[in-house]
Write an enzyme that holds these catalytic residues in place. Structure first.
Site, PDB file in Angstrom:
ATOM      1  N   ASP A 123      54.125 -37.132 -68.617  1.00 23.15           N
ATOM      2  CA  ASP A 123      55.407 -36.559 -68.209  1.00 23.15           C
ATOM      3  C   ASP A 123      55.843 -37.250 -66.927  1.00 23.15           C
ATOM      4  O   ASP A 123      55.160 -37.151 -65.905  1.00 23.15           O
ATOM      5  CB  ASP A 123      55.240 -35.046 -67.980  1.00 23.15           C
ATOM      6  CG  ASP A 123      56.574 -34.327 -67.775  1.00 23.15           C
ATOM      7  OD1 ASP A 123      57.601 -35.015 -67.593  1.00 23.15           O
ATOM      8  OD2 ASP A 123      56.574 -33.079 -67.806  1.00 23.15           O
TER       9      ASP A 123
ATOM     10  N   LYS B 224      47.491 -33.604 -70.960  1.00 25.18           N
ATOM     11  CA  LYS B 224      48.772 -34.036 -70.398  1.00 25.18           C
ATOM     12  C   LYS B 224      48.605 -34.428 -68.939  1.00 25.18           C
ATOM     13  O   LYS B 224      47.938 -33.730 -68.176  1.00 25.18           O
ATOM     14  CB  LYS B 224      49.796 -32.914 -70.519  1.00 25.18           C
ATOM     15  CG  LYS B 224      51.102 -33.198 -69.770  1.00 25.18           C
ATOM     16  CD  LYS B 224      52.141 -32.144 -70.055  1.00 25.18           C
ATOM     17  CE  LYS B 224      53.269 -32.210 -69.034  1.00 25.18           C
ATOM     18  NZ  LYS B 224      54.388 -31.321 -69.364  1.00 25.18           N
TER      19      LYS B 224
ATOM     20  N   LYS C 240      50.796 -35.973 -65.458  1.00 25.97           N
ATOM     21  CA  LYS C 240      52.074 -36.308 -64.809  1.00 25.97           C
ATOM     22  C   LYS C 240      51.996 -37.730 -64.256  1.00 25.97           C
ATOM     23  O   LYS C 240      50.967 -38.119 -63.695  1.00 25.97           O
ATOM     24  CB  LYS C 240      52.348 -35.346 -63.650  1.00 25.97           C
ATOM     25  CG  LYS C 240      52.581 -33.923 -64.109  1.00 25.97           C
ATOM     26  CD  LYS C 240      54.051 -33.578 -64.137  1.00 25.97           C
ATOM     27  CE  LYS C 240      54.227 -32.075 -64.381  1.00 25.97           C
ATOM     28  NZ  LYS C 240      55.628 -31.716 -64.638  1.00 25.97           N
TER      29      LYS C 240
ATOM     30  N   GLU D  25      57.324 -37.374 -71.794  1.00 27.83           N
ATOM     31  CA  GLU D  25      58.434 -36.476 -71.439  1.00 27.83           C
ATOM     32  C   GLU D  25      59.266 -37.116 -70.340  1.00 27.83           C
ATOM     33  O   GLU D  25      58.705 -37.630 -69.361  1.00 27.83           O
ATOM     34  CB  GLU D  25      57.894 -35.135 -70.907  1.00 27.83           C
ATOM     35  CG  GLU D  25      57.234 -34.275 -71.959  1.00 27.83           C
ATOM     36  CD  GLU D  25      56.694 -32.965 -71.370  1.00 27.83           C
ATOM     37  OE1 GLU D  25      57.328 -32.402 -70.465  1.00 27.83           O
ATOM     38  OE2 GLU D  25      55.619 -32.537 -71.826  1.00 27.83           O
TER      39      GLU D  25
ATOM     40  N   LYS E  25      61.283 -24.293 -73.775  1.00 27.38           N
ATOM     41  CA  LYS E  25      60.644 -23.295 -72.925  1.00 27.38           C
ATOM     42  C   LYS E  25      61.336 -21.964 -73.187  1.00 27.38           C
ATOM     43  O   LYS E  25      62.404 -21.690 -72.612  1.00 27.38           O
ATOM     44  CB  LYS E  25      60.830 -23.672 -71.455  1.00 27.38           C
ATOM     45  CG  LYS E  25      60.091 -24.939 -71.025  1.00 27.38           C
ATOM     46  CD  LYS E  25      60.434 -25.284 -69.586  1.00 27.38           C
ATOM     47  CE  LYS E  25      59.400 -26.177 -68.924  1.00 27.38           C
ATOM     48  NZ  LYS E  25      59.144 -27.432 -69.613  1.00 27.38           N
TER      49      LYS E  25
END
Ligand SMILES: [Mg+2]
Length: 342
Positions: free
Chosen positions: A190, A160, A162, A216, A263
């Protein structure tokens, strides 16, 4: 215990454990390098660890890990809410992190008394091997690509990254370098709501060639996300736009998402999150269980829930104990790209 028809126990119907002692203490998490939050970067954070002991001396652990501007409460309120529960059994209202600590600790103790892992108690025969995505960062495309290559070499099947903190050409170069470095492994990004809706659509059209697993929060807010998703070639996941079950219902009604990031630490723990997961799944959306960068007590609870729900693909975002230098409990670190639960 009732049964949902597929052999899975209903979470809320387990017999409560025989709690004899309750300990509530604050501890500090520290991070190897500052993590970014809505309030700017932080390098430490206070959490509350709840320890329940039964008549046989077995213990169950839970963690309340509020995060400013993400959860509705701060650590003082969470701690007070846990004390109130300890005094008179009142379940917290308005402190989902306290609820997460209480339900997490009760479930942990129940499982220990039964001599079974939490995930197996919740869903008999569920797998205790939880593949996890690796969050990678780096100052340059080369640094980022090396970090991604290292994660994949260590056994992670999903990486992943950002995006949206740099101009788009920079992100394109960074992600292209990562894709080259990780071959056919999964790559998710994300944007944390950092692109305007029109921009997001253009960027995702360009990025689709990199075969992204999901994005995301490509734009901010459920309406904007619905607009982006309408034309996005990349599956859209909502995260910070959906912090409550009401947000999730609204996202479903608006068509804002293909997947929902859950979460458990922020939603209210395993029981509350299982309810939200049911709503998500019944609407035909995918789910990704992740941490709120809490300590390993909370991560462990989330990992058992992900295992019990069978929410293992896309891989949960639960490899985050690697970011900590001081933890809330025994560090739960990935082995060959997976958490191994007992
Ligand atoms: Mg996110």
């Amino acid at each position: 215990m009732t049964d949902s028809g597929d052999g899975r126990a209903e979470l809320g119907d387990l017999d409560p454990p025989d709690v004899r002692r309750i300990k509530i203490e604050r501890t500090e998490l520290t991070y190897q390098s500052p993590i970014s939050t809505a309030h700017g970067p932080i390098d430490h954070r206070e959490v509350v660890v709840l320890t329940l002991t039964d008549g046989e001396g077995r213990i169950g652990l839970g963690e309340a890990a509020p995060l400013a501007n993400f959860t509705p409460e701060l650590v003082n309120e969470a701690e007070l809410a846990i004390h109130r529960w300890a005094d008179d059994g009142t379940l917290p209202v308005g402190s989902p992190t306290a609820r997460a600590a209480i339900d997490g600790a009760l479930l942990d103790l129940t499982a220990r008394a039964a001599g079974r892992p939490v995930h197996d108690l919740l869903a008999p025969d569920s797998s205790g091997i939880v593949p996890v995505s690796a969050f990678v960062s780096g100052d340059t495309p080369d640094d980022l690509a090396s970090a991604a290559a290292e994660a994949v070499a260590g056994g992670h099947g999903t990486v992943k990254v950002k995006v949206a903190a740099s101009p788009f050409p920079t992100d394109l170069a960074r992600l292209t370098a990562v894709r080259e470095a990780i071959g056919d492994k999964r790559l998710r990004i994300d944007a944390n709501g950092g692109w305007a809706p029109g921009e997001a659509s253009e960027h995702l059209a360009r990025l689709a060639a990199l075969d992204l697993e999901l994005v995301e929060e490509p734009a901010a807010g459920l309406e904007a996300l619905a607009t982006v998703r309408a034309t996005s070639p990349v599956p859209v996941a909502i995260d910070e736009s959906a912090r409550t079950i009401d947000d999730v219902r609204r996202a479903i009604a608006l068509g804002s998402a293909d997947l929902v990031v859950l979460k458990p630490s922020a939603l209210g723990g395993p029981l509350v999150t299982a309810e939200v997961a049911r709503v998500v799944t019944e609407a035909g959306l995918g789910l990704v269980v992740t941490s709120l960068l809490e300590g390993s007590v909370g991560i462990r609870s989330a990992a058992h829930l992900a295992a019990a729900l069978g929410a293992l693909d896309p891989a949960p975002g639960l490899a985050t104990a690697t970011l900590l230098t001081a933890d809330s409990g025994p560090p739960l670190l990935p082995t060959k790209g997976a958490l191994v639960l007992d």
